[in-house]
Design a protein around this motif. Structure first.
Motif, PDB file in Angstrom:
ATOM      1  N   CYS A 141      -8.877  -0.117   3.114  1.00 38.80           N
ATOM      2  CA  CYS A 141      -9.126   0.060   1.800  1.00 38.80           C
ATOM      3  C   CYS A 141      -7.813  -1.068   1.271  1.00 38.80           C
ATOM      4  N   CYS A 181       0.808  -1.218   0.030  1.00 34.46           N
ATOM      5  CA  CYS A 181      -0.034  -0.047   0.057  1.00 34.46           C
ATOM      6  C   CYS A 181       1.030   1.344  -0.109  1.00 34.46           C
ATOM      7  N   THR A 237       1.552  11.329  -4.124  1.00 33.13           N
ATOM      8  CA  THR A 237       1.467   9.644  -4.067  1.00 33.13           C
ATOM      9  C   THR A 237       2.293   8.984  -5.271  1.00 33.13           C
ATOM     10  N   HIS A 253      -6.798   8.185  -6.117  1.00 33.54           N
ATOM     11  CA  HIS A 253      -7.359   8.929  -4.604  1.00 33.54           C
ATOM     12  C   HIS A 253      -6.637   9.837  -3.956  1.00 33.54           C
ATOM     13  N   ARG A 255      -8.444   4.494   3.909  1.00 33.23           N
ATOM     14  CA  ARG A 255      -8.800   5.618   3.027  1.00 33.23           C
ATOM     15  C   ARG A 255     -10.201   6.001   3.371  1.00 33.23           C
ATOM     16  N   ALA A 266      -4.188   4.129  -5.766  1.00 30.90           N
ATOM     17  CA  ALA A 266      -3.744   5.105  -4.733  1.00 30.90           C
ATOM     18  C   ALA A 266      -3.304   6.471  -5.434  1.00 30.90           C
ATOM     19  N   CYS A 291      -3.631   9.086  -1.947  1.00 35.09           N
ATOM     20  CA  CYS A 291      -3.841   8.357  -0.660  1.00 35.09           C
ATOM     21  C   CYS A 291      -2.829   9.024   0.304  1.00 35.09           C
ATOM     22  N   TYR A 292      -1.724   9.507  -0.232  1.00 34.94           N
ATOM     23  CA  TYR A 292      -0.585  10.133   0.499  1.00 34.94           C
ATOM     24  C   TYR A 292      -0.737  11.581   0.662  1.00 34.94           C
TER      25      TYR A 292
END
Length: 425
Positions: free
Chosen positions: A130, A118, A155, A145, A125, A142, A147-148
């Motif tokens: 997730c 991940c 990300t 979205h 998430r 990732a 994610c980071y």
């Protein structure tokens, strides 16, 4: 043994359990007579870089060629028996594995989170678990979205690194240290090589103080984020207060993005206190004064240091019933588990643990006993040494698989450059 520890230290602006684990393991090994040297980078140093240097940091996340050259030279000069890799983000990169292969030194790696499957390492998430990227070779969900840090651009380097370096990690590390069986099970199901994954719980130093009496507070100790369950805890405490309260105050200690919200929520209340960021000694004293420590994390925690620290002080925990907590907390014996994400369930467990002094005392005694058997320094040292010896023997015997070839490394470098430029676009 001669051990070289490789670690990118997290920013000092936010206390890091991972930094603490590294420091405590180094101290433990040195006290046992092992030679331990460090190869480190510090995220704090990014602020001192030039503008161009800061811009270049994302490009170094998948691959830092300078680190490979520097580390390989040091390994050839010092010839450690084993390299222990912790965190390589953002300044070290998986190039450290190529350096170890260049010098022929076996590698063990501690998996403090889920970064192998991940990009941000959380499996979480938008307030829920997730697994969209698990099993994916490109980690595109990732990126889509963000994610980071909520950023697609930020990300990209992580997603690129995971994709192009996956095989390097899985073939270049002799032994991975998982922190709990729960984490290992998830990683094995994701496709990681089961024969290289071994469980080595984090150890916790003996605090030198054990709870006396029933305690005077319920304690949350950690980062103030939604992922750590702070909003869930506030909702559960309000529900508990509306039903007569717990008889002791809730103390929240830590820092994070929800600090203004927590401060406003606690203002003017007798049953809640926000203590801010505590130093290590203050943390130990706060834990030992507690009726219970609460850990309502929304994410699948790989371990849960605060729960182990509570156990060391003879204090039971109320924790979310998933992830590593299930392995640490034996329901009704060393603490209580609540339904993850359920405020009513959390409120009921808090009510139970604060209104049953005899049961609480028994759980605290059992928690301390569990700590001594599974999470003390002697156990931690034994598991570290066993892991190192196993990695050394594996490399001496030819290992489980060969490191990537030079052609594969060149291809990885080309992919990395392409990914980095794509991220900049």
């Amino acid at each position: 043994m001669h051990i070289l520890v490789v670690h990118n230290r997290y920013s000092s602006a936010q206390p890091s359990g991972e930094n603490r684990v590294v420091d405590e393991e180094v101290g433990l090994l040195r006290a046992a007579g092992h030679r331990v040297d460090l190869f480190e980078r510090r995220s704090d140093d990014i602020a001192a870089r030039s503008l161009l240097g800061k811009v270049a940091v994302p490009l170094l996340v998948p691959w830092n060629p300078g680190v490979r050259t520097e580390l390989a030279a040091r390994l050839r000069a010092e010839r450690p028996d084993v390299v222990h890799v912790h965190n390589v983000f953002p300044l070290l990169s998986p190039a450290v594995l190529a350096a170890c292969a260049d010098a022929g030194v076996p590698v063990v790696a501690s998996l403090h989170n889920y970064t192998q499957i991940c990009p941000p390492g959380t499996l979480h998430r938008d307030g829920r678990q997730c697994t969209d990227c698990v099993g994916s070779t490109a980690s595109l969900p990732a990126v889509r979205h963000g994610c980071y840090r909520g950023s697609r651009l930020a990300t990209v380097p992580l997603a690129v690194s995971l994709s192009v370096n996956r095989r390097r990690w899985w073939s270049g590390v002799e032994r991975f240290f998982c922190i709990t069986e729960a984490q290992r099970d998830i990683l094995v199901r994701s496709g990681m090589p089961a024969e290289r994954l071994t469980v080595k719980h984090n150890f916790v130093p003996d605090p030198g103080v054990v709870r006396e009496g029933p305690g005077e507070q319920v304690l949350f100790l950690g980062r103030l984020t939604e992922a750590k369950g702070v909003r869930l805890l506030m909702a559960a405490w309000d529900e508990l207060a509306a039903d007569g309260g717990a008889g002791v105050p809730l103390v929240l200690a830590g820092a994070g993005p929800l600090e203004p919200e927590v401060t406003a929520w606690a203002a003017g209340r007798d049953d809640v206190r926000y203590a801010g960021l505590l130093d290590p000694e203050e943390c130990r004293r706060a834990v030992a004064r507690s009726v219970a420590v609460v850990a309502p994390s929304m994410t699948l925690e790989t371990f849960g240091l605060v729960v182990a620290e509570a156990m060391a002080a003879g204090v039971p925990a109320v924790a979310a019933g998933h992830g590593g907590y299930v392995e640490l907390v034996e329901e009704g014996v060393t603490g209580l588990l609540h339904e993850p994400g359920d405020a009513a369930s959390l409120a009921s467990r808090l009510r139970r643990i604060t209104t049953d002094p005899a049961g609480n005392r028994e759980m605290g005694t059992a928690a301390r006993r569990r700590y001594e058997q599974g999470f003390g320094p002697a156990v931690g040292l034994k598991r570290l040494e066993e892991g190192y010896r196993s990695a050394i023997a594996g490399r001496a015997g030819g290992g489980n698989s060969a490191p990537p070839s030079e052609n594969e490394e060149a291809g990885s470098a080309r992919n990395t450059r392409a990914g980095g430029n794509g991220g900049r676009r």
